[in-house]
Design an enzyme around this catalytic site. Structure first.
Site, PDB file in Angstrom:
ATOM      1  N   PRO A  65      56.566  33.139  28.497  1.00 13.57           N
ATOM      2  CA  PRO A  65      55.789  33.167  29.983  1.00 13.57           C
ATOM      3  C   PRO A  65      56.408  32.106  30.926  1.00 13.57           C
ATOM      4  CG  PRO A  65      54.858  34.788  28.207  1.00 13.57           C
ATOM      5  CD  PRO A  65      55.069  33.538  27.464  1.00 13.57           C
ATOM      6  N   GLU A  66      57.123  32.137  31.913  1.00 13.66           N
ATOM      7  CA  GLU A  66      57.107  31.495  32.690  1.00 13.66           C
ATOM      8  C   GLU A  66      56.541  32.086  34.451  1.00 13.66           C
ATOM      9  OE1 GLU A  66      59.745  27.958  32.080  1.00 13.66           O
ATOM     10  OE2 GLU A  66      59.126  28.433  29.545  1.00 13.66           O
ATOM     11  N   LYS A 119      51.665  30.973  37.124  1.00 15.63           N
ATOM     12  CA  LYS A 119      51.540  31.478  35.510  1.00 15.63           C
ATOM     13  C   LYS A 119      50.556  32.450  35.815  1.00 15.63           C
ATOM     14  CE  LYS A 119      54.098  27.943  33.392  1.00 15.63           C
ATOM     15  NZ  LYS A 119      54.082  27.043  32.328  1.00 15.63           N
ATOM     16  N   ARG A 168      53.709  17.959  22.848  1.00 14.64           N
ATOM     17  CA  ARG A 168      55.133  19.030  23.379  1.00 14.64           C
ATOM     18  C   ARG A 168      56.479  18.898  22.892  1.00 14.64           C
ATOM     19  NH1 ARG A 168      52.889  21.697  28.191  1.00 14.64           N
ATOM     20  NH2 ARG A 168      53.639  23.402  28.161  1.00 14.64           N
TER      21      ARG A 168
END
Length: 282
Positions: free
Chosen positions: A2-3, A51, A257
């Site tokens: 999801p972005e 978001k 990340r």
């Protein structure tokens, strides 16, 4: 993953299905909301903000959720016997919320953030966000100012910081660095003047192009395995030069990340980031 485009699409699907409808049943499956009952109230609208999802309910309340890495909201039509509204949404233990109207049921699944707040206090959860790439507040000049605020910060981290601009996640951060032929570890202060503005225009264009599509695409290739240029394509050939795509890490050591990049098309990381690049997997 999801972005901003996924959240925008989710919000519009929820709004189309539920806005203006009276909630006949609600079931919040998180401890702090276990006793909350919004039945009898009208769901007024569903608004995306970066978001974040803001579901405004009659009585000055907002259901605030964030999809995180794996969250989702899904909607289905009610059956004649809707005594088990959770049926059809997958494993029951993953459901965090059910919002039921006379015709439809929406389920929030694997939501890392779910809370109820006063609508007048929405600023407390989204007020820190920068200009929203898909929102009415989009301001490219302000987004560029924020992006360049810390000159020493790596580009990938500046793009991911929602305080700079809202809506970019790991996928778009990697793709934008590749499109700009720039190393993800490049300090934003070293970017030549035209590049930040071009990056933001590309970000806006890509999210707008993908907000109505389930399958995200940043390339012109008709092949579904080439919808993205670098993200998720580790060890596969670069679509420009054929060099195997690599991954590297960024961010604090305790919470690294991953970012994908082409070591040929994108300049090597600066000296201080070489150690981070050395941890890349080949």
């Amino acid at each position: 993953m999801p972005e901003g485009d996924t959240v925008w699409r989710t919000a519009h699907a929820l709004h189309s299905a539920l806005a203006g409808q009276v909630l006949t049943r609600t079931d919040f499956r998180v401890p702090r909301l276990a006793t909350v009952d919004l039945s009898g109230r009208t769901l007024l609208d569903v608004t995306p903000r970066g978001k974040h999802l803001l579901m405004r309910v009659e009585g000055g309340l907002t259901v605030h959720s964030h999809l995180g890495m794996e969250g989702a909201w899904r909607v289905k039509g009610n059956s004649a016997d809707n005594s088990s509204p959770a049926r059809g949404f997958g494993p029951a233990h993953q459901i965090r919320a059910l919002l039921v109207t006379g015709e439809r049921t929406a389920a929030g699944i694997r939501l890392p953030v779910l809370e109820l707040l006063r609508t007048a206090e929405e600023f407390s959860v989204v007020g820190h966000l920068g200009p929203d790439l898909l929102g009415p507040d989009w301001d490219a000049a302000e987004a560029e100012r924020r992006l360049l605020h810390d000159p020493a910060r790596p580009l990938v981290e500046a793009l991911l910081d929602q305080r700079n601009l809202a809506g970019i996640g790991n996928v778009y951060a990697a793709e934008l660095c590749f499109l700009a032929r720039t190393s993800p570890w490049t300090p934003v202060g070293s970017l030549t003047p035209p590049l930040p503005a071009r990056l933001l225009r590309a970000a806006k264009r890509l999210l707008e192009a993908n907000k109505d599509s389930v399958r995200r695409r940043t390339t012109n290739s008709p092949r579904p395995d080439r919808n993205l240029a670098v993200y998720g394509r580790e060890n596969r050939p670069c679509l420009r030069c054929g060099t195997p795509i690599r991954t590297g890490s960024h961010g604090p050591p305790e919470r690294p990340r991953t970012v994908w990049y082409c070591p040929h098309c994108q300049p090597p990381p600066p000296a201080e980031a070489d150690s981070a690049g050395s941890h890349s997997t080949n």
